[in-house]
Design a protein around this motif. Structure first.
Motif, PDB file in Angstrom:
ATOM      1  N   GLU A 228      45.871 -97.514  -7.077  1.00 31.79           N
ATOM      2  CA  GLU A 228      46.264 -98.188  -8.319  1.00 31.79           C
ATOM      3  C   GLU A 228      47.492 -97.513  -8.911  1.00 31.79           C
ATOM      4  O   GLU A 228      47.800 -96.360  -8.595  1.00 31.79           O
ATOM      5  CB  GLU A 228      45.102 -98.152  -9.314  1.00 31.79           C
ATOM      6  N   PRO A 250      45.925 -99.012 -15.340  1.00 34.61           N
ATOM      7  CA  PRO A 250      46.598 -99.582 -14.175  1.00 34.61           C
ATOM      8  C   PRO A 250      46.970-101.049 -14.384  1.00 34.61           C
ATOM      9  O   PRO A 250      46.224-101.810 -15.005  1.00 34.61           O
ATOM     10  CB  PRO A 250      45.560 -99.443 -13.061  1.00 34.61           C
ATOM     11  N   TRP A 253      47.267-102.870  -8.299  1.00 26.28           N
ATOM     12  CA  TRP A 253      46.277-102.347  -7.365  1.00 26.28           C
ATOM     13  C   TRP A 253      46.766-102.679  -5.958  1.00 26.28           C
ATOM     14  O   TRP A 253      47.209-103.810  -5.689  1.00 26.28           O
ATOM     15  CB  TRP A 253      44.912-102.968  -7.624  1.00 26.28           C
ATOM     16  N   GLY A 305      41.397 -94.540  -6.112  1.00 31.41           N
ATOM     17  CA  GLY A 305      41.572 -94.974  -7.490  1.00 31.41           C
ATOM     18  C   GLY A 305      40.602 -94.301  -8.433  1.00 31.41           C
ATOM     19  O   GLY A 305      39.907 -93.334  -8.085  1.00 31.41           O
ATOM     20  N   GLN A 421      41.654-107.233 -10.756  1.00 30.33           N
ATOM     21  CA  GLN A 421      42.484-106.297 -10.020  1.00 30.33           C
ATOM     22  C   GLN A 421      43.297-106.967  -8.908  1.00 30.33           C
ATOM     23  O   GLN A 421      44.095-106.292  -8.256  1.00 30.33           O
ATOM     24  CB  GLN A 421      41.613-105.183  -9.424  1.00 30.33           C
ATOM     25  N   GLY A 431      48.160-108.100  -5.160  1.00 24.55           N
ATOM     26  CA  GLY A 431      47.375-106.881  -5.154  1.00 24.55           C
ATOM     27  C   GLY A 431      46.585-106.685  -3.874  1.00 24.55           C
ATOM     28  O   GLY A 431      47.031-107.033  -2.790  1.00 24.55           O
TER      29      GLY A 431
END
Length: 447
Positions: A228, A250, A253, A305, A421, A431
């Motif tokens: 992230e 964040p 990702w 992460g 995310q 991501g």
């Protein structure tokens, strides 16, 4: 670019980039470790040099650089490069065998002390003595292990790799900053011999660990390294300013250091010079009747992460064979592996998951899918579609439809199931997303 060095300011994204699919002594460096010529997909190992077959030496140098993000931004990063090579993100995938005495020489070019810790490894030495935390004059811990001084300092780590499996390596110095900035990579320890009871004619690299039931197809081995980025932290570091970790949040990702759609590009894609590792999984249909027996694929999941990443491969379950570099077995060797659909990897964890894909219903034009195909006006034809629901079959597509399908292969999405995310600062469906590509049985005309 993020930060003053590239004279651009942080901005929210407005455009998604176009999709592209392609398919020694203690302080002396030895020649750079060798990156094996990578296949287009799968794990691209870096192997050690010097010292003999069972004493690999790796040279890692801290570097700064930039990576591309799916929304058109870039991020300033720190990273471990191989030898004196250029910046890359993430660090090299270090591949060794159980029983190897592994040496890692770190040279630090950053403006602050840096280090490497090796979670899951025991009796790690630093400059020939047991690695120890470093403390300030007031007794506060400043690093979890011995450091290389800023501006060119070196430190040599060594350890005996004992347990086959998947591990992280990462900075142990100010990790909330240095790991977040990119000082991390993957370490893969392979068995040194075929496990007792292993298949006749098999080789050690076909096994995930020291269990005979951990055999997989080495041509179908993949890495899923999840991470992230808070771009404001990276901008602060680039401009040599402090950053309040209480505001850490964040916005990006990544999977193997890339976001979708770049995640499914080949290893070493030319337009991603600092991000060498793709995440596309390319497999063949598992042959349940093969003699000798067909072997499944394997995915190595790693989470660097700050929270759980529930990774969600569509289309097949996986058999969790190991976690954190240890086979799932009881004290008497009982098999404790378990089947799971979504792989919920916690911070700092690694999971080894064996999987296979096959058409359980044996669908074909002679055994058709029992679903009425909608009229064309009610269909949305995707870029991966072959024109047919059957593996290995291509049919004509309507005029104007663009397709990247080569030979009637299937594409099945895999992604982080924490759906907030799979964005890049608000750009949806980016991501940590990748695909599994299933090719039809050979012979075929796939590229």
């Amino acid at each position: 670019m993020l930060g003053k060095a590239r004279n651009r300011r942080l901005r929210r994204p407005t455009l998604l980039v176009a999709l592209a699919l392609v398919g020694a002594t203690m302080t002396t460096f030895v020649p750079a470790a060798t990156a094996e010529t990578p296949s287009r997909v799968g794990i691209a190992c870096t192997t050690g040099v010097g010292g003999g077959a069972t004493t690999p030496i790796f040279n890692l140098t801290t570097k700064t650089g930039y990576i591309s993000l799916p929304d058109g931004n870039t991020a300033f990063m720190w990273g471990y490069s191989s030898g004196f090579g250029s910046f890359q993100h993430p660090g090299p995938v270090l591949c060794v065998n159980a029983g190897d005495t592994v040496t890692v020489i770190l040279r630090n070019t950053l403006p602050e002390a840096a280090s490497i810790v090796f979670p899951g490894q025991v009796n790690v030495l630093a400059n020939g003595t047991p690695a120890q935390p470093e403390l300030s004059g007031a007794g506060a811990t400043t690093s979890l292990t011995n450091t290389a001084a800023a501006g060119g300092g070196t430190v040599t780590y060594s350890f005996l790799a004992t347990n086959p499996g998947t591990y992280l390596y990462e900075s142990g110095t100010n990790p909330e900053k240095q790991v977040r900035m990119g000082l991390f990579g993957a370490l893969i320890v392979r068995p040194s011999a075929v496990p007792p009871g292993g298949a006749v004619g098999s080789i050690a690299s076909e096994y995930a660990n020291n269990r005979a039931d951990s055999r997989f197809n080495p041509a179908e081995e993949f890495m899923v390294l999840l991470s992230e980025i808070d771009p404001y932290q990276h901008q602060a570091v680039e401009n040599n300013k402090s950053f309040n970790m209480n505001t850490y949040h964040p916005r990006y990702w990544l999977i193997n250091g890339r976001g979708f759609p770049d995640s499914i590009a080949d290893n070493g894609a030319s337009w991603l010079p600092t991000q060498p590792y793709g995440a596309l999984a390319k497999v063949g249909e598992f042959d349940r009747a093969a003699v000798p027996a067909d072997q499944p694929g394997m995915a190595r999941y790693l989470n660097v992460g700050t929270e759980d990443f529930p990774f969600h491969p569509h289309g097949n379950n996986g058999l969790v064979a190991a976690r954190d570099g240890r086979a799932l077995e009881g004290p008497a060797g009982e098999d404790l592996s378990f089947e799971k659909f979504a792989i919920n990897i916690g911070p700092g964890q690694t999971w080894d998951v064996i999987f296979k894909w096959y058409d359980a219903e044996n669908y074909s034009p002679s055994n058709p899918v029992p679903v009425t195909v909608p009229q064309l006006a009610n269909e949305e034809i995707g870029v991966f579609y072959s024109g047919s629901p059957y593996l290995g079959t291509k049919e004509a597509l309507p005029p104007g439809i663009q397709s990247v399908n080569q030979c009637g292969e299937y594409y099945i999405i895999s992604h982080n199931h924490a759906l907030f995310q799979i964005t890049s600062w608000g750009t949806n469906m980016t991501g940590p997303i990748t695909y599994m590509r299933i090719d039809p049985p050979t012979p075929n005309n796939c590229g």
